[in-house]
Design an enzyme around this catalytic site. Sequence first.
Site, short mmCIF file in Angstrom:
data_model
loop_
_atom_site.label_atom_id
_atom_site.label_comp_id
_atom_site.label_asym_id
_atom_site.label_seq_id
_atom_site.Cartn_x
_atom_site.Cartn_y
_atom_site.Cartn_z
N GLU A 485 0.86 -1.18 0.00
CA GLU A 485 0.00 0.00 0.00
C GLU A 485 0.90 1.23 0.00
OE1 GLU A 485 -4.17 1.31 2.17
OE2 GLU A 485 -3.14 -0.54 2.73
N GLU A 757 -2.49 0.54 13.54
CA GLU A 757 -3.65 0.85 12.71
C GLU A 757 -4.95 0.56 13.46
OE1 GLU A 757 -5.21 -0.09 8.18
OE2 GLU A 757 -3.85 -1.51 9.16
#
Length: 905
Positions: A485, A757
Amino acid sequence: MKKTFSLVSAMLLLSISAFTQLSITHLLTENQKNPLGLDIAAPRFSWQLSGDQRNIIQTAYEIKVFAPEKGKTPVWSSGKILSDRSVFISYGGAALQSGKKYKWQVQVWDKAGNASAKSDTAFFEMALLNTGDWSAKWIEPGYTEDSVLRPSPLFRKQFTTTKKILSARAYITAHGLYEAQINGERISDAYFTPGWTAYGSRLQYQVYDVTSMLAKGNNVIGVTLGNGWYRGLIGFTNQHDVYGKDIALLLQLEIRYTDGTTERVVSDESWRSATGAIRYAEIYNGETIDAREDKKGWTLPGYNDANWSGVKVAAHPMNILTATYNEPVKKKESFPPIRIFKTPKGEQVIDFGQNLVGWVKIKVKGNAGDKIVVSHAEVLEKSGNFYTTNLRAAKAQDTYILKGGEEEIFEPHFTWHGFQYIRLEGYPGELKPENFTAVALYSDMATTGSFSSSNALVNQLQHNIQWGQKGNFIDVPTDCPQRDERLGWTGDAQVFSRTAAFNMNVNNFFSKWLKDVAADQLPNGSIPHVIPNVLGKTAAGSAGWADVANIIPWNMYLAYGDKKILENQYPSMKAWVGYIQGVSKGNLWNSGAHFGDWLFYRPDDDNDGRSAVTDKYLIAQCFYANSTQLLINAAKVLGKEEDVAMYTMLLQKIKDAYVKEYLTPNGRLVSGTQTAYVLSLNFDMLPESLRTQAAQRLAENIKNYGNHLTTGFLGTPYLCHVLTRYGYTDLAYTLLLQEKYPSWLYPVKMGATTIWERWDGIKPDGSFQVPTMNSYNHYSYGAIGDWMYRVMVGLDTYEDGPGYKHIKIQPHIGGGFTDASASLQTYYGKLSNSWKIENGTLLMDMVIPANTKATIYLPAASADGITEGGVALASSKDIQVVRTEEGYVVVTAGSGSYHFAMAKK
């Protein structure tokens, strides 16, 4: 008469001596010290004042700019300007010339009218201001590329200089990434140049002073390219060639000789190309270096490149080239191994003790053809084995093939990894600590903020916030640094932006990125989910993500007082609000796909509706209002009165529609979550008469969850701010200090060294959250730092004096802390505050930078009993008591150091 003259002289000398304690330091041009390569017509100048006295205020300044060839005659003098401005003063002279170096200095006057000594001289150098200033040509490899592995191409040019060199500048960019050398010496300590921008609209080039690298006689320029973001793997679907299939170089070397003549060495048909040791390089997958393929000496004169290929000249755009202002990525901290061990599976693993972003430098001695594979991981499995499942498709492996013989040193060039652990396969011999060094890389932003307290866990939280920022500020603000990502997610960036601006100077960093926000903005005004946009035109327009267009410019203006960022971004801000207007019905933004309050609290087995799901359109309406309010704020700063009036009317309609759609007459929201109430209160969506009860509902919700937060990405940044605003600071402290999931300190207790996260990336039993979305270096939840700095310690700025020109210091004592302190390097100098409870006395020590003023809130019932520097507050000539307000004595003060003491309430 003599006696009188002597007395007057003595007094004059005393006066001059007192003023000469004032000095001018930290001269900056466009937020940089002596920059090379500015391509704007009117660069801006900033400086700091310092001195031993309190209440230092500048009342006037004069800037002079010189061109060296014109001697002491300035090309521009501002004249004496009556102003206290000392940051972002624009050049106002004749047009500046391409490639020319200019010097400048400033003199100031104090409030008594005394003139300072002139500052030291600073300089700046202009870039190539016109497309016609480039005679270099884009060149590509002349050989047929391996279309699968795509080894890094090498470009080489040998040239001769016969005169004494006065100066030399290299202007370089690439399609892909580049590393350049002259005569075997790396041109710069920057990595991943030219950086990542919206390549279709903006391609940065860098300027280097290479004077000392050139020799009289034969010289060689050598440049290695990597795929990078331009044509490498990027995004979720193994996509590549997003910006083009080519890989290309543009280089122009400008040499000035002492006899006044000039010479150019440019990329053109005369260059040579080949491949070398870097056989494969991708950001996600890592790098393969085969030392047997190294072209030894290829960047030195005398190397025989007869077997190399020529190059192809290409017609790539020149009108999108732009100079670079943001800080380059550089090598920063280094970490030795803290543990070398074998896992239960028998894998050889090294632990560096810190989740960092960069790579490992390896020393090794072995045989030709020996192959070492280095894998990277953030965490270990519960069993102690190496864990990479959360990297998804990213291989994150560096492979080194030895040439044999003497000791060899390996490190990558065009990739990076997020890791704390590495696994080694094929390493010849024993793993010794001295042969392995983890190197952190991130954008070279100045560290500006510090924070510490009496609570070790909160101090570790601050450490984790800082390292989350370091690891994800690699030219763009990425969401994560390890998996497939590593994109510029807009929502993550906006929620963290104010915290980021405290920890580091991110003014140029975000200014650059916001230009790409505007460049990639869709024609209808919608903002893509990631910037630069590599996910396509349909991945756009999510509330709280796309609002980055308005949130970060305003946050940067508050943090730095830089009006230019609002000027640059205003059309984008306006277009974003215009987009929402266009898709709204009856002033309600109740359509489209939205991420909502991403990663909010949701139990695994939610049988009684405890998941904190907030209506996505309720969230969207809140951010619609906020972006409109920020647009109004920007319009006021820029003097756009018609827009102020128009959008003020729109804002009221947005809020009226919100109340009608989402609020019951008794003040209950249709979504009863923490995030719903936090956003409603933070963005003033509710009638004033219903706000207090709404805050009470929020507090009750928190208590119903056992004093835990349930917010996701969008609610978390504002949670504690709202609690403090409505009188629940004690509850905000309770949340900060909560150690069980979900909380900020739960990951800390689980051994985290960065922000996770998810609230429970590692569960209490040691198992992991779902590997498809489980980064252990993701700064979003680190936005609590903003509350710690601005509320807990109390360092803030007023909107009437942004950038800490008018400072607000209002600490909030609580949480069982016995001390807390923070400092911030502003454009005016160091600002700091610390508070400490000692023997029933509250002590506050603060430093206010020169040429600013501060409004200070002292936690006391009255001014009686407060002392400053051991003197009663009422007797201080430097402090003015203004009022008492909700448990504070409010005073004002100018620059200087202050020591307050008062009874603890």
